[in-house]
Design an enzyme around this catalytic site. Structure first.
Site: not given
Length: 682
Positions: A156, A166, A313, A321, A362
């Site tokens: 992903e 940065c 997937e 999520w 989980k």
């Protein structure tokens, strides 16, 4: 490598079925049970090693392959092929400690810390060296392992770290800009830096668009999006090049995120993959999430150039999520999976094989859930595995689409930058509304980039093309002059590839093609709506349009521009250009797209009731019609001359039970997958 899917199909002996396998999360005595249950479920392919860098390289330069050696040998002994992943999406803790400047910075300057995944700056030279080293070691050791049938690059790309601000990113950005523009004069001209006194006199003066006092330069912001996507693409290409050098002949893929990922240009990554793969997850709060599923499947097929693709997937049930993670109902996982298959996937994979006991995921469902083989999900997984095996003859066939829907990450980025006429006009919202209208009409479409070859399509739909390059605009003019039908959504054609206004009146890129001028864009306030001449009401957006030869199909009945054109059609060459100068309500939008498709000759795959999908996959010698019922009632579809894959002939109309899927053979039989066309034939 010209036919990667054909070679993979030969190795697998059928459609790919399986998921991410993470044996490092479990003691070794569980692995034997895993492979036994995989065989029971019909699994023939698993992805291994995605997040295993800290296992493979526990200390810098010290490799431990014992776990992977054992697992690959075990899987191969049980006839299960492996999609072996480079573990570069999860640098180990020792790496971040040794190279703290490799961690990404936010636009406000905050340095993020290790503790999740993708905790690296895409432009970090330290990360590049470490990633190349682990990929080289992995490919060298397993290039000839008989279990490995595909390489899975990273995971992903850009999901969590696409935009880093940065100093290393700043230096890489300056190099990217030099390559793109050549001179500062060119950059200053195309960024419009004379506005607000931003003119640059030295490359070192240019920084990323970090947080500042007011609006950032939109040309700079847009290019930083492009640079950030290209920085990740450079890493993808670097890993891919190593794999192809050290393990030639094994196809390479990476799991893209479709519409779930705004920050990278999926089309560019797809062009540098042998097999296109996507991840897709339903949004539980969306009652029409099956339409979004179809949209992303059609996007995957578009990125694959019409060739078969892989669903890398999706979930067997709930994810972990979303604000509320609702499990899938009985039969929903099967219906989702077969919808992807109907729309061109030659592989159905899940995250993950065995549900985790610990960690952030989980509560994410898996093929083998916490409850084991007694759980409802396990029964559906094994049932689907058997069904997938029975659909093997479908693999290698292609979806036939007569409509192209233009999907462009660059237009998405540009539309949603700061200082636009309305922040409520959102790219994905518009695309989904237009796609949903086509879905309701039963019209199958490919979602393709604006620079795709459009010649084979009867109609082109561009729901939101605020940004369009001069070259892509000219290609659309050529397409319509040659007899095509193109329909554009509101606020399209406004700016060029640098977010500068196209010359002349709006919509500068398509003014002649559409036979109109937009005098003014008129966004609506949140509580406003405008009556249309068909009696419906539109919200969000209107435009003050003046005809320059176009025919008005629908007008504004009141509001800021009463009597003005809301929908137009313009004959141009041998074709027609259509325009919607408003965010049309669903009935009006369906009416517009129905008129375009009818005139262009773009027909549905079959005549089906509302809430039912009909999608056709075909090869030269046979075709298959998928009927997918998303309603709570049995439906009857008036078809004859078809057989089920078991050879039975449905008597009279085909009945598709509530929530069910029926696959019909429309001619011929096959025991082998269809060989993809050669590149020169595409």
């Amino acid at each position: 490598m010209t036919d990667p899917w054909y070679a993979l199909a030969e190795r697998l002996g059928g459609i790919a079925y399986g998921g991410d396998y993470n044996p490092e999360q479990w003691p070794q005595d569980v692995w034997q049970e895993d492979v036994r249950l995989m065989r029971e479920a019909g699994v023939n392919l698993v992805t291994v090693g995605v997040f295993s860098w800290s296992r493979f390289e526990p200390r810098p330069g010290t490799y431990d392959w014992n776990l992977l050696d054992t697992v690959l040998d075990l899987l191969h002994a049980h006839g299960i092929a492996v999609d072996l992943a480079t573990p570069t999406a999860a640098p180990p803790p020792w790496f971040s400690k040794a190279h703290p400047t490799s961690l990404p910075r936010t636009a406000s300057g905050t340095r993020l810390t290790h503790g999740s995944r993708q905790a690296f700056c895409p432009s970090s030279p330290d990360y590049a060296r470490a990633a190349d080293a682990i990929v080289t070691a992995l490919a060298t050791r397993y290039a000839c392992h008989p279990a490995v049938v595909m390489w899975h690059v990273h995971n992903e790309w850009g999901n969590h770290n696409a935009l880093c601000y940065c100093d290393a990113s700043a230096a890489a950005f300056r190099t990217w800009l030099r390559d793109r523009y050549g001179t500062l004069d060119e950059l200053n001209e195309l960024w419009g830096t004379d506005f607000w006194g931003q003119r640059y006199g030295d490359w070192e003066e240019i920084d990323p668009p970090r947080e500042t006092t007011a609006f950032r330069n939109p040309g700079q912001e847009l290019d930083y999006r492009r640079f950030s996507s290209d920085a990740l693409l450079a890493r993808h290409r670097a890993e891919t090049a190593l794999l192809r050098e050290l393990a030639p002949g094994i196809p390479v893929t990476t799991n893209l995120l479709g519409t779930l990922e705004k920050k990278i240009d999926g089309h560019s990554f797809a062009r540098h993959s042998d097999i296109v793969s996507i991840d897709h997850y339903l949004v539980a709060a969306d009652p029409a999430n099956h339409i979004d599923l179809a949209l992303n499947a059609d996007l995957a097929r578009g990125m694959a150039g019409g060739r078969p693709w892989l669903l890398m997937e999706h979930s067997t049930s709930a994810v972990n999520w979303q604000p509320v993670n609702v499990p899938k109902g009985p039969g929903e996982m099967r219906r989702n999976s077969l919808t992807h298959l109907a729309r061109g996937a030659d592989g159905i994979m899940f995250f993950q094989w065995r549900q985790s006991r610990a960690g952030a995921e989980k509560w994410h469902s898996a093929m083998l859930p916490h409850g084991g083989t007694a759980a409802r999900t396990w029964g559906e997984v094994t049932g689907l595995g058997a069904e997938i095996a029975g659909l093997a003859e479908v693999r290698g066939t292609r979806v036939r689409a007569s409509v192209a829907l233009l999907f462009d990450w660059h237009a998405w980025w540009a539309l949603e930058l700061e200082a636009r006429p309305s922040e409520r006009l959102r790219y994905l919202d518009t695309v989904r509304q237009w796609y949903a209208a086509l879905w309701d009409l039963g019209v199958t479409c490919d979602l393709v980039a604006p620079d795709a070859d459009l010649a084979s399509y009867a109609a082109v739909v561009a729901p939101s093309l605020y940004l369009v390059s001069a070259a892509n605009a000219e290609a659309l003019h050529t397409y319509v002059r040659g007899g095509g039908h193109a329909v554009f959504g509101p606020f399209s054609g406004a700016v060029d590839a640098y977010d500068r206004m196209h010359p002349g009146a709006h919509p500068g890129a398509f003014r002649d093609l559409l036979g109109l001028v937009v005098d003014e864009y008129v966004p609506l306030r949140e509580d406003e709506s405008v009556l249309l001449s068909d009696g419906s009401r539109t919200r969000l957006w209107t435009e003050r349009v003046e005809s320059r030869g176009c025919t008005v199909r629908l007008r504004f009945a009141d509001g800021p521009v009463p009597g003005g054109p809301a929908v137009t059609r313009n004959s141009y060459g041998d074709g027609a250009g259509w325009y919607a100068a408003a965010t049309l309500p669903a009935p009006a939008l369906r009416g517009l797209l129905d008129a375009v498709c009818r005139e262009a000759g773009a027909a549905p795959a079959a005549s089906v009731p509302a809430g039912v999908e009909a999608v056709r996959r075909a090869a030269d010698d046979r075709s298959y019609l998928f009927l997918i019922n998303h309603t709570g009632e049995d439906v009857s579809v008036p078809l004859d001359g078809r057989t089920r894959l078991d050879g039975s002939v449905p008597p009279g109309p085909v009945v598709v039970p509530a929530g069910d899927v029926v696959v019909l053979r429309e001619g011929g039989t096959a025991e082998q997958p269809a060989r993809p066309h050669r590149e020169e034939d595409r």
